[in-house]
Design a protein around this motif. Structure first.
Motif, short mmCIF file in Angstrom:
data_model
loop_
_atom_site.label_atom_id
_atom_site.label_comp_id
_atom_site.label_asym_id
_atom_site.label_seq_id
_atom_site.Cartn_x
_atom_site.Cartn_y
_atom_site.Cartn_z
N GLN A 1 0.82 -1.21 0.16
CA GLN A 1 -0.06 0.13 -0.09
C GLN A 1 0.79 1.20 0.09
O GLN A 1 1.96 1.28 0.75
CB GLN A 1 -0.83 0.16 1.07
CG GLN A 1 -1.77 1.35 1.27
CD GLN A 1 -2.52 1.25 2.70
OE1 GLN A 1 -2.49 0.30 3.39
NE2 GLN A 1 -3.47 2.31 3.02
N LEU A 2 0.49 2.20 -0.69
CA LEU A 2 1.19 3.57 -0.85
C LEU A 2 0.61 4.72 -0.19
O LEU A 2 -0.80 4.78 -0.47
CB LEU A 2 1.49 4.01 -2.27
CG LEU A 2 2.37 5.01 -2.65
CD1 LEU A 2 3.75 4.99 -1.85
CD2 LEU A 2 2.45 5.21 -4.16
N THR B 1 1.21 8.52 0.33
CA THR B 1 1.86 9.82 0.18
C THR B 1 0.85 10.90 -0.28
O THR B 1 -0.11 10.72 -0.83
CB THR B 1 2.75 9.84 -1.02
OG1 THR B 1 3.77 10.97 -1.21
CG2 THR B 1 2.41 9.36 -2.30
N TRP C 1 0.32 10.36 -7.25
CA TRP C 1 0.77 9.14 -7.70
C TRP C 1 -0.37 7.99 -7.99
O TRP C 1 -1.42 8.22 -7.01
CB TRP C 1 1.79 8.32 -6.80
CG TRP C 1 3.31 9.09 -6.97
CD1 TRP C 1 3.66 10.20 -7.84
CD2 TRP C 1 4.38 8.86 -6.37
NE1 TRP C 1 4.87 10.70 -7.57
CE2 TRP C 1 5.45 9.83 -6.88
CE3 TRP C 1 4.69 8.12 -5.40
CZ2 TRP C 1 6.61 9.80 -6.12
CZ3 TRP C 1 6.10 7.96 -4.94
CH2 TRP C 1 6.96 8.84 -5.15
N ALA D 1 -2.33 6.04 -4.78
CA ALA D 1 -1.82 6.53 -3.51
C ALA D 1 -2.93 7.22 -2.47
O ALA D 1 -3.86 7.68 -3.16
CB ALA D 1 -0.64 7.18 -3.80
N GLN D 2 -2.89 6.72 -1.40
CA GLN D 2 -3.57 7.26 -0.36
C GLN D 2 -3.24 8.52 0.32
O GLN D 2 -1.63 8.33 0.59
CB GLN D 2 -4.19 6.20 0.60
CG GLN D 2 -5.07 6.88 1.77
CD GLN D 2 -5.32 5.75 2.90
OE1 GLN D 2 -4.62 4.74 2.85
NE2 GLN D 2 -6.42 6.14 3.71
#
Length: 747
Positions: free
Chosen positions: A570-571, A573, A577, A580-581
């Motif tokens: 999981q990303l 930031t 992107w 992304a969360q």
């Protein structure tokens, strides 16, 4: 010193003190050798430094010098900068000293073999240190590289103008027109610069890079075939019961091998193989009986006497262990009776080859596991196929082609038949290399598995070789596997990885891990690929959550490499992107750990837009602050007040710059342990002494990743313990922090 060595040598007649005397003499010799090795000039010495905790003593060594050097190797980086390995030109008897130099906007005329006077800004060879990462310091020292630096300017003093350079200039045009010219030049001339980057990657993935680097295998094959051919010729022409044709054949074969090694550039692996060959020939000529094991020990002793730093080279141990495995196997093979048929003789030879091959594969796989933290499954199969192919076909053909070209020196259009045949013989090798694009076969082995696997391999070998009780006793070697049973309550720990001037922090609860920031990336280089991913593999961890604080390269540069290696992660930031969360929407819990994203309240740009994350692990709080500066710090203090920002462990904002770590922020957080993610000898001078003093005033224990290496912060029953890689995990001298000092002895 000399008198002490002489007195100790006199004690050698006392057998009881022989071992102690040998150890003391070795220590004295190594001390003298290293002092000579580390002497840059009459007033400057490379020295081992001792980083301190809780006391500001930054190591900022940069040395501007003018040196006369001979360039040994030249390669071009992706940004056009030249990477040079250059040997210092010293008068008198001194160990070879080399520099790793980088020359931006270098003259087009820079070539290997030239002599230059360079104005260079040197830095110590100190590099990043992490578990599972490639140990550059040990590798550089094994290659006699004692410093690195950037060339400011240079003046060419002249070319080498040696016979070797003339031969290379004559042979290269004939090799350059062949389809596999890069591999041919490496095998015949020791010139590896024409091997493409993609081929190097294939060679590393398949574990076959040693086949194109002239070393013990190549010199051994050249010596064997030369001796066999000369001996056959000598016996046919001069049958003699005194055995002088054998002795002449050995001497001539040694000279042929020496010429081949000289033409290849006489690299360190070739030098070691030559020492072994010379010792074998001398003992044979003296007609003094010595067992194969005695010759093996003599060779190892002489190699380490000539070059003690060879002990840091993986190549040395791979070579000597391989020879030991062959000797052990050959000693157990039954002798072939003289009256057997050709078919029986052939079957016996095939059986002997197989016995050597499987034992060699098992032993070298174990050593590869220990040296490189993994096993190349494909290399086992490919080396089993290609080592005999090179030994029986490629190297002999290459030697004949080399001799053919030298014999035809006066001809303007030499016959290239043997060279073309050698080129064709490389086609199966190239075909196997291309399979690595589909399957590399590299199996990284976690550190916890390495000792049990090594002992299991040893148990398998001893069970095969042993008899009766000893075969049953090998079961004891399998007991360490029980240590791999996972703990019912795995401990949490925070790992601050050493990624130079950048940030990468891992929160670990085996086998799960989350990572905050990903270090920098420059062109084809990425700290994520060279340090973070190897560390994850060495620990047997799976990345579940990746947090990128902001877009600066030293924090976000490795994100793409990590997401490519772990696409399921999981990303989180605030960067735009895909998938992304945003940080300000990601607060919650992760495997029982409270994740609080304290800043920013919404997506922002710049350092003050860094995602500030506080983790609560039991009663311990860890604050990860990115690159926030005083403005964001004041906003945090205003929003949360004094008590709400408290943390036990703080990764200092912006690596310890003057724009961060304001007095109000430090008073609000009041950390007991402070970590600066600052690179060794960084150009910014981080952490700044003023910042260091602020944390020192409140009694914080302070650590710098660039000096201590990877920092492991264990959280055991809410008790915090900090261990540095250099001082605790791997406290060997070659992992120390090196700096420039005066010409005193190395400490």
């Amino acid at each position: 010193m000399v008198l002490g060595c002489l007195l100790l040598a006199g004690l050698c007649s006392w057998r009881g003190l022989g071992l102690v005397t040998g150890v003391l003499l070795a220590i004295c010799y190594f001390s003298v050798y290293m002092n000579a090795m580390f002497a840059l000039n009459n007033s400057t010495q490379l020295r081992v430094m001792t980083p301190t905790v809780d006391k500001y003593s930054p190591i900022t060594h940069r040395l501007s010098v003018v040196e006369d050097v001979e360039i040994k190797r030249v390669s071009v980086l992706s940004n056009g900068t030249l990477k040079l390995d250059a040997t210092l030109e010293r008068a008198g008897w001194l160990p070879a000293q080399s520099l790793r130099l980088y020359w931006r906007d270098a003259p087009a005329a820079v070539r290997a073999g030239q002599h230059w006077r360079v104005n260079v800004k040197l830095t110590p060879l100190t590099s990043v240190q992490n578990q599972g990462g490639f140990n550059r310091q040990r590798h550089w020292l094994s290659q006699h590289i004692i410093a690195k630096g950037n060339v400011q300017s240079g003046q060419r003093l002249g070319d080498a103008n040696s016979i070797r350079d003339a031969i290379l200039a004559r042979l290269k045009p004939a090799i350059a027109v062949q389809s596999h010219h890069g591999l041919l030049a490496a095998l015949m001339l020791g010139q590896q610069q024409d091997i493409s980057a993609s081929q190097w990657q294939q060679l590393r993935h398949t574990g076959m890079a040693h086949l194109v680097a002239i070393s013990g295998l190549h010199l051994g094959v050249v010596a064997f075939w030369s001796a066999w051919l000369l001996l056959a010729l000598g016996k046919r022409c001069y049958a003699n019961e005194q055995g002088w044709p054998q002795r002449v054949a050995l001497v001539l074969a040694m000279l042929v091998t020496l010429a081949y090694a000289w033409l290849s550039g006489m690299g360190l692996p070739a030098q070691r193989a030559l020492v072994m060959l010379v010792i074998f020939v001398i003992l044979s000529l003296l007609q003094r009986y010595s067992s194969p094991w005695e010759r093996w020990l003599y060779a190892l002793f002489v190699v380490l006497l000539i070059d003690p730093l060879a002990s840091l080279s993986a190549g040395l141990w791979l070579s000597f262990v391989a020879v030991a495995a062959i000797l052990m196997t050959v000693a157990q093979l039954p002798a072939i009776k003289p009256n057997v048929s050709r078919s029986q003789r052939l079957i016996a030879m095939v059986q002997g080859f197989w016995a050597v091959q499987w034992r060699l594969t098992l032993v070298l796989s174990g050593l590869q596991l220990f040296l490189f933290d993994g096993i190349s499954v494909s290399s086992i199969v490919m080396n089993a196929l290609m080592v005999p192919w090179f030994s029986l076909v490629v190297i002999p053909l290459g030697l004949l082609a080399l001799v053919s070209l030298l014999v035809q020196w006066p001809l303007t259009s030499p016959w290239l038949g043997l060279l073309e045949l050698t080129n064709v013989s490389l086609q199966p090798f190239v075909g196997l290399l291309q399979t690595s694009d589909l399957y590399s076969g590299w199996w990284p082995v976690p550190l916890a598995w390495q000792l049990p696997l090594l002992l299991a391999m040893l148990a398998l070998l001893l069970a095969y070789l042993g008899r009766g009780f000893w075969r049953a006793a090998t079961v004891v070697l399998l007991l360490p596997i029980l240590a791999l049973v996972p703990s019912s309550s795995p401990l949490w720990r925070v790992e601050v990885l050493d990624v130079g001037q950048g940030t990468a922090v891992a929160i670990v609860n085996h086998p799960r891990v989350m990572i905050y920031d990903s270090g920098a990336a420059f062109g084809d280089f990425s700290y994520a690929e060279t340090e973070i991913i190897p560390w994850l593999q060495a620990q047997g961890l799976s990345l579940e959550l990746l947090v990128i604080s902001h877009k600066d390269n030293d924090h976000a540069g490795g994100a793409k490499a990590l997401m490519k290696a772990y696409p399921q992660a999981q990303l989180v930031t605030n960067l735009a992107w895909p998938q992304a969360q945003p940080c300000h929407q990601a607060s919650g819990r992760w495997h029982g750990v409270s994740l609080e994203y304290l800043w920013p309240p919404q997506a922002m740009t710049g350092n003050n837009g860094s995602c500030v994350l506080r983790l609560s692990i039991g009663k311990v709080r860890v604050l990860l602050s990115g690159d926030i500066e005083a403005q964001a710090e004041q906003s945090l203090v205003a929003a949360y007040g004094q008590d709400a920002l408290r943390a036990d462990v703080l990764v200092v904002p912006h690596h310890g710059s003057l724009t961060s770590s304001s007095a109000d922020f430090i008073a609000a957080v009041e950390p007991k342990w402070v970590v600066y993610t600052a690179g060794f000898n960084n150009v910014y001078g981080f952490p700044k002494p003023e910042v260091f003093a602020r944390y020192q005033a409140i009694g914080s224990a302070q650590y710098i990743s660039g000096e201590q290496g990877q920092l492991s912060i264990s959280l055991d029953d809410n008790q915090i313990a900090v261990r540095g890689f250099r001082q605790h995990s791997s406290p060997f001298w070659y992992n120390a922090v090196f700096g420039f000092g005066d010409s005193q002895d190395v400490q």
